[in-house]
Write a protein that holds these residues in place. Structure first.
Motif, PDB file in Angstrom:
ATOM      1  N   ASN A 134       1.294 -16.724   5.714  1.00 10.15           N
ATOM      2  CA  ASN A 134       1.999 -15.496   5.356  1.00 10.15           C
ATOM      3  C   ASN A 134       1.397 -14.262   6.032  1.00 10.15           C
ATOM      4  O   ASN A 134       1.883 -13.150   5.832  1.00 10.15           O
TER       5      ASN A 134
ATOM      6  N   SER B 179      10.464  -9.955   2.929  1.00  7.40           N
ATOM      7  CA  SER B 179       9.170 -10.282   3.520  1.00  7.40           C
ATOM      8  C   SER B 179       8.011  -9.721   2.702  1.00  7.40           C
ATOM      9  O   SER B 179       6.946  -9.468   3.225  1.00  7.40           O
TER      10      SER B 179
ATOM     11  N   ASP C 134       6.019 -10.970   0.648  1.00  2.00           N
ATOM     12  CA  ASP C 134       4.829 -11.785   0.474  1.00  2.00           C
ATOM     13  C   ASP C 134       3.985 -11.824   1.741  1.00  2.00           C
ATOM     14  O   ASP C 134       2.940 -12.468   1.779  1.00  2.00           O
ATOM     15  N   LYS C 135       4.426 -11.147   2.777  1.00  2.00           N
ATOM     16  CA  LYS C 135       3.681 -11.115   4.025  1.00  2.00           C
ATOM     17  C   LYS C 135       2.569 -10.066   3.947  1.00  2.00           C
ATOM     18  O   LYS C 135       2.677  -9.068   3.254  1.00  2.00           O
TER      19      LYS C 135
END
Length: 353
Positions: free
Chosen positions: A281, A161, A163-164
């Protein structure tokens, strides 16, 4: 909601300051100064005898500073406290620590153009005293130990995760609320950007305070900082912070600018930038605060595909910003403060699955 005048105890080691504050607060028709005290020991006697609604407390005092007094007082006699802060480095640090120890809010003493600055400070203090009187601080009574960090809850899914981006907005009461979230998150948690309404100088101290308690690294943001896993970036006081996409990564820009939605930094500015640059995102979190800053930005985030939550009324110091964000449709759920960290972990692992 309280009826009648707000009964206030003023605590300051300076007789002149006590006189000025007493006169200033007493000039407000909604406030009654019931006593003044020159040190925390006299203040405690007044609290036990008079049971004032609110206390104003000097940050720096010779016998016992504000934070030490609060640490001793709040578990026994919880009372809404507004700190009166100096702008020295020590004063800023004690102010941040006092907010963590139970103070509701603070006002800064003027350092230049004292006559005009004093008038503005008194107006701000009157407003914050009346707001503080509505705050329930009973949870500080016999305060339980902090909940542990969610180190086991993350599993391996958070690694997928990266890119969150978690986007948090907060105002009155937000320093404590944010601390209770950040200090429970694991070191490898996705990058977090925060706008907390706070003047210049205090944001750096607050970031350093959070950093000492957290598994994640926390620092005051500067232009060019990358939004990266394990890092929390706090918008600097007096500057607007935006998230941008630079190639395959997210960065922040921090620059001076006009107030937006009444604030600099503004939650609306941060969240609108996240809507443009991060889109689906992003996860938005609206915490306790007065007014509506961030509601428009959170709605933009939702329309761009972000999933957003807001703190519920029962756990808020002021149910203003979360309420408006929820009513406008930007936040889809109202969540108790202590449920937010595990919920964030769950939202991320769901998306990573």
């Amino acid at each position: 909601m309280m009826s009648g005048k707000v009964r206030v105890l003023i605590v300051d080691d300076s007789a002149l300051v006590r006189q000025l504050l007493s006169k200033g607060l007493g000039s407000d028709a909604g406030i009654e100064v019931v006593a003044t005290a020159g040190d925390p020991y006299a203040a405690r006697d007044h609290i036990a005898r008079l049971r004032p609604d609110v206390m104003t407390l000097d940050v720096e005092m010779p016998r016992m500073d504000g934070v030490e007094f609060l640490r001793r007082l709040m578990p026994q006699y919880p009372i809404p406290v507004v700190m009166v802060s100096s702008l020295t480095q020590r004063g800023k640090q004690i102010t941040i620590d006092s907010l963590n120890a139970g103070a509701v809010d603070f006002v800064a003493k003027p350092t230049t153009d004292v006559a005009r600055g004093l008038k503005a400070m008194i107006l701000e203090l009157c407003a914050k005293v009346k707001l503080a009187a509505t705050v329930d601080v009973s949870h500080w009574k016999n305060r339980r130990k902090e909940l542990p960090k969610l180190l086991k809850a993350s599993g391996g899914a958070l690694a997928e995760s990266t890119d969150k981006v978690i986007v948090i907005g907060a105002s009155t009461g937000g320093t404590e609320a944010t601390r209770r979230i950040i200090t429970r998150l694991p070191a490898g948690f996705p990058g977090i950007v925060i706008t907390q309404h706070m003047p210049p100088g205090f944001t750096q101290m607050y970031a350093e305070s959070l950093n000492r308690e957290s598994a994640m690294q926390v620092r005051e943001a500067k232009t060019g900082d990358r939004v990266a896993p394990g890092l929390v970036l706090l918008a600097p006081g007096g500057k607007q912070m935006r998230v941008i996409r630079s190639g395959g990564r997210y960065e922040v820009i921090c620059e001076a600018g006009p107030k937006v939605s009444g604030h600099c930094p503004s939650v609306d500015v941060l969240m609108e930038s996240a809507a443009r640059s991060v889109g689906g995102n992003a996860i938005g979190v609206m915490l306790t605060g007065m007014g509506s800053d961030g509601a428009r930005g959170m709605l933009a985030m939702a329309r761009a595909g972000a999933r957003n939550i807001a703190q519920d009324e029962a756990s808020c110091v002021v149910f203003g910003m979360p309420k408006v964000a929820f009513e406008m449709g930007g936040a889809k759920r109202l969540v108790p403060l202590d449920d937010i960290p595990p919920l964030l972990v769950g939202m991320l692992t769901e998306r990573a699955a």
